[in-house]
Design a protein around this motif. Structure first.
Motif, PDB file in Angstrom:
ATOM      1  N   PHE A  37       1.627   9.558  -6.342  1.00  0.00           N
ATOM      2  CA  PHE A  37       0.751   9.497  -5.182  1.00  0.00           C
ATOM      3  C   PHE A  37       1.304  10.265  -4.001  1.00  0.00           C
ATOM      4  O   PHE A  37       0.579  10.710  -3.124  1.00  0.00           O
ATOM      5  N   ALA A  83      13.357   6.604  -5.968  1.00  0.00           N
ATOM      6  CA  ALA A  83      12.266   5.644  -6.084  1.00  0.00           C
ATOM      7  C   ALA A  83      11.743   5.499  -7.510  1.00  0.00           C
ATOM      8  O   ALA A  83      11.407   4.401  -7.928  1.00  0.00           O
ATOM      9  N   ILE A  97       2.590   1.280  -7.406  1.00  0.00           N
ATOM     10  CA  ILE A  97       2.756   0.688  -6.075  1.00  0.00           C
ATOM     11  C   ILE A  97       3.914   1.373  -5.346  1.00  0.00           C
ATOM     12  O   ILE A  97       3.824   1.669  -4.153  1.00  0.00           O
ATOM     13  N   THR A  98       4.988   1.657  -6.078  1.00  0.00           N
ATOM     14  CA  THR A  98       6.109   2.366  -5.460  1.00  0.00           C
ATOM     15  C   THR A  98       5.670   3.736  -4.953  1.00  0.00           C
ATOM     16  O   THR A  98       6.021   4.147  -3.847  1.00  0.00           O
ATOM     17  N   ILE A 100       2.755   4.677  -4.009  1.00  0.00           N
ATOM     18  CA  ILE A 100       1.954   4.518  -2.796  1.00  0.00           C
ATOM     19  C   ILE A 100       2.867   4.242  -1.608  1.00  0.00           C
ATOM     20  O   ILE A 100       2.667   4.768  -0.511  1.00  0.00           O
ATOM     21  N   GLY A 101       3.904   3.432  -1.847  1.00  0.00           N
ATOM     22  CA  GLY A 101       4.873   3.167  -0.795  1.00  0.00           C
ATOM     23  C   GLY A 101       5.528   4.454  -0.314  1.00  0.00           C
ATOM     24  O   GLY A 101       5.652   4.687   0.889  1.00  0.00           O
ATOM     25  N   VAL A 102       5.911   5.317  -1.248  1.00  0.00           N
ATOM     26  CA  VAL A 102       6.557   6.585  -0.879  1.00  0.00           C
ATOM     27  C   VAL A 102       5.583   7.442  -0.072  1.00  0.00           C
ATOM     28  O   VAL A 102       5.950   8.030   0.953  1.00  0.00           O
ATOM     29  N   TYR A 104       3.123   6.501   1.746  1.00  0.00           N
ATOM     30  CA  TYR A 104       2.965   5.924   3.070  1.00  0.00           C
ATOM     31  C   TYR A 104       4.180   6.160   3.949  1.00  0.00           C
ATOM     32  O   TYR A 104       4.066   6.401   5.146  1.00  0.00           O
ATOM     33  N   LEU A 105       5.345   6.097   3.302  1.00  0.00           N
ATOM     34  CA  LEU A 105       6.601   6.339   4.013  1.00  0.00           C
ATOM     35  C   LEU A 105       6.622   7.764   4.573  1.00  0.00           C
ATOM     36  O   LEU A 105       6.955   7.987   5.743  1.00  0.00           O
ATOM     37  N   ASN A 108       4.063   8.085   7.529  1.00  0.00           N
ATOM     38  CA  ASN A 108       4.468   7.442   8.769  1.00  0.00           C
ATOM     39  C   ASN A 108       5.749   8.027   9.318  1.00  0.00           C
ATOM     40  O   ASN A 108       5.942   8.081  10.530  1.00  0.00           O
ATOM     41  N   LEU A 112       6.207   9.691  13.077  1.00  0.00           N
ATOM     42  CA  LEU A 112       7.254   9.398  14.055  1.00  0.00           C
ATOM     43  C   LEU A 112       8.004  10.664  14.443  1.00  0.00           C
ATOM     44  O   LEU A 112       8.328  10.880  15.606  1.00  0.00           O
TER      45      LEU A 112
END
Lengths: 294, 350
Positions: A37, A83, A97-98, A100-102, A104-105, A108, A112
């Motif tokens: 993802f 990951a 799910i991992t 998707i987490g990556v 999103y990381l 974001n 920043l």
């Protein structure tokens, strides 16, 4: 007629970008059997690196692209090692799910680091558009370059996976990891190489995409990422020619849908096509039907 | 052995019911004693909606073992269907109107769940994640181009552009990209509590039924389950549609507690937020989803955490990756197993 041709050219050019992104999805899926993802967000990182190289450090565009490819390659390898590698034996749900987490990381993190303000990507393809039919049909240099790059990458990858030792190792791993390992293939390195190639391609795609759609934000990558994945499924996931076919078809559908049906609904139409394809031909246009062994 | 397994599951279920009831009573008492700040009071209905969303997604992720990335899409269907229904239904009693709107929202979201689920759930692999993701985008574009108004003759709808002409006394309800404005806020904390309890009863009874065991068997080993005659598509569809309908009801509850709702509220970020609740609370653990949804909604509103708001989603992403790595990696699991002694059996499906 000329308008139609114009849309056709735009569609093929956009489709070529999708095809390059779809290659990354297809190769990783073929070998690691996972949906990466975060691929779409690697595109965004590549575009940002190139943007800063050109506009902040005044480097020539070619150096900017190479730098973006280098950073994305490293990023791809690091993501895979940290990951995804610990989850080789885990369920596909956990890996998904991992991923998707990556994704999103990265989004974001980029927000920043570089804020969510829109950055205007510089157009760096020199020269006048090619004029046909007495100047009524204009083909921009960017779209010619995009299509050419896509064709070159496609040919190079076909040669790479077919002829080189690493490419053969990749195909062996995607057929049967256990057997490949018994034949002395380093599976982990091969998977890393796949991620590296996919991410380098993502950087190229990011630069090409942003030279057509110059608004660069931390979420720039997610939409083309999702669409390229749709293209990969459309063409048959795991197949390199399928990625090209799916990408170009999807680009054409998107451009024609927004030209002749509705601009607001073009995304919805693209995704509706995905659902219809899955309904009629789940393995995609060029995908192989894999029989399941128990 | 079988007896002790059941009693442990029952114990977890009753503890979950008890937790929700106690939380409701405590909040009600604190509310009537005037101990709640207006921020918290304003958050009560959304918290209930998020809790129901997390529970319903946990049914798909934890019990069925599939991933839905468009859960906000079902919430959106429920929200807009419910908002239109609440504005149009000629029921004077607010709780009854809310109930009817929720029912309509749930049924419509369930129907959409059937439409999405039938083509996708026949396939194996990660297709559901992609298609639900695509579906979330489709719903957003559709709602942003949908115009619904009402006059004395009834409801009028038009698509893509606003072509509605009213006879006298007509008004717009859903106004395309502007969404629904001036909603009559009829959602209450009590309604949210009742919905949470209903959803819990449905989930626990489904999980402990023959169908629920079939669904969990599919999750654990599809091929083995198929070989003993379990109809894969039927049971997958059952869990998925139930989950979608619950998300629809949650959407109605949420919408009728807001002044304004727009389609962009229910985007991919919302779906991910709900997924974070489920992952953090533990897949298949309903009490975990309730706690995670509650605390992750309240914490960012507390003054101490406001400063860190920009980092919120970044932290969520890292937490999500770490939870997955710790619970699934063999190496890390072995490490954790040495510290924490193994529990008896895998009775985690409470």
């Amino acid at each position: 007629m000329l308008i139609f041709l114009n849309h056709l050219i735009n569609g093929i050019s956009l489709g070529s970008v999708y095809a390059i992104i779809a290659l990354g999805y297809t190769m990783v899926y073929g070998i690691a059997k996972m949906l990466n993802f975060a691929h779409g967000d690697v595109i965004m990182v590549g575009a940002y690196i190139c943007f800063f190289a050109i506009s902040s450090f005044n480097l020539p565009p070619a150096v900017g692209i190479l730098l973006a490819m280098l950073v994305c390659t490293l990023l791809g390898i690091v993501i895979e090692r940290l990951a995804y590698k610990p989850l080789r034996q885990a369920t596909s749900l956990a890996v998904l799910i991992t991923a998707i987490g990556v994704s999103y990381l990265l989004q974001n993190g980029a927000q920043l680091l570089w804020t969510s303000n829109i950055k205007m990507f510089p157009s760096f393809f020199p020269g006048q558009p090619v004029e046909l039919f007495g100047g009524e049909l204009k083909i921009t240099v960017a779209s010619i370059v995009t299509v050419a790059v896509c064709v070159v990458i496609m040919l190079a990858l076909t040669w790479f996976t077919g002829q080189t030792k690493v490419g053969k190792a990749m195909r062996a791993c995607s057929e049967d990891k256990g057997a490949a390992q018994l034949m002395g293939i380093d599976v982990n390195t091969t998977i890393s190489v796949t991620f590296a190639i996919g991410s380098a391609l993502a950087a190229v795609a990011g630069v090409l995409f942003c030279s057509v759609y110059p608004n660069l934000t931390p979420t720039t990558g997610s939409m083309p990422g999702i669409k390229a994945f749709t293209a990969a499924v459309f063409g048959g996931i795991g197949s390199i020619p399928g990625a090209l076919l799916g990408g170009v078809l999807l680009g054409l559908i998107e451009i024609f849908a927004s030209a002749y049906i509705s601009t607001q609904l073009s995304n919805a139409i693209v995704f509706a096509v995905l659902i219809i394809v899955l309904l009629v031909r789940p393995t995609g246009l060029l995908g192989k039907q894999i029989r399941e062994k128990v | 052995m079988k007896k002790s397994y059941l009693s442990k599951t029952n114990w977890v279920n009753f503890a979950t019911y008890g937790m929700v009831i106690i939380a409701f009573v405590v909040m009600q008492l604190m509310g009537s004693a005037g101990m709640l700040s207006s921020t918290i009071r304003g958050q009560l209905v959304p918290i209930c909606a998020y809790v129901v969303m997390a529970l319903s997604l946990n049914l798909t992720v934890g019990i069925l073992g599939e991933l839905s990335l468009g859960h906000a899409g079902f919430m959106s269907v429920g929200a807009f269907a419910g908002a239109v229904a609440a504005a149009a239904l000629p029921i004077s009693s607010a709780p009854l109107r809310l109930g009817a709107a929720m029912l309509i929202g749930a049924v419509l979201a369930g129907l959409v769940g059937v439409v999405v689920g039938v083509p996708v759930l026949r396939l194996n692999g990660d297709y559901l994640a992609i298609v639900t993701l695509a579906f979330g985008q489709i719903i957003k574009s559709v709602v942003e181009n949908l115009y619904i108004g009402m006059d004395a003759k009834g409801l009028h709808a038009s698509f893509l552009e606003n072509r509605i002409t009213f006879t006298d006394g007509g008004r717009m309800i859903l106004n395309g990209p502007m969404g629904v404005n001036g909603i009559n806020k009829i959602s209450t904390f009590t309604a949210g509590f009742v919905l949470t309890m209903i959803v819990l009863v449905v989930i626990f009874n489904l999980v402990n039924s023959r169908a629920g065991r079939a669904i969990m068997a599919l999750r654990d080993n599809r091929i083995a389950a198929e070989s003993v005659g379990i109809n894969v598509t039927k049971y997958k569809l059952m869990a998925f549609v139930t989950s979608a309908a619950m998300a629809g009801a949650a959407g109605t509850l949420f919408a009728l507690g807001q002044n304004t709702i727009t389609a962009s509220k229910f985007d991919f970020n919302m779906s991910i937020l709900i997924l974070v609740f489920v992952v953090l609370g533990g897949q298949g653990k309903m009490w975990g989803s309730i706690l995670a949804a509650t605390f992750l909604t309240v914490l960012p509103e507390t003054p101490a955490m406001r400063e860190l708001r920009d980092y919120r989603m970044l932290v969520y992403a890292i937490v999500m990756i770490l939870v997955m790595l710790v619970t699934n990696s063999d190496k890390l699991k072995g490490l954790a197993g040495r510290i924490i002694p193994k529990g008896k059996g895998a009775a985690d499906n409470g």
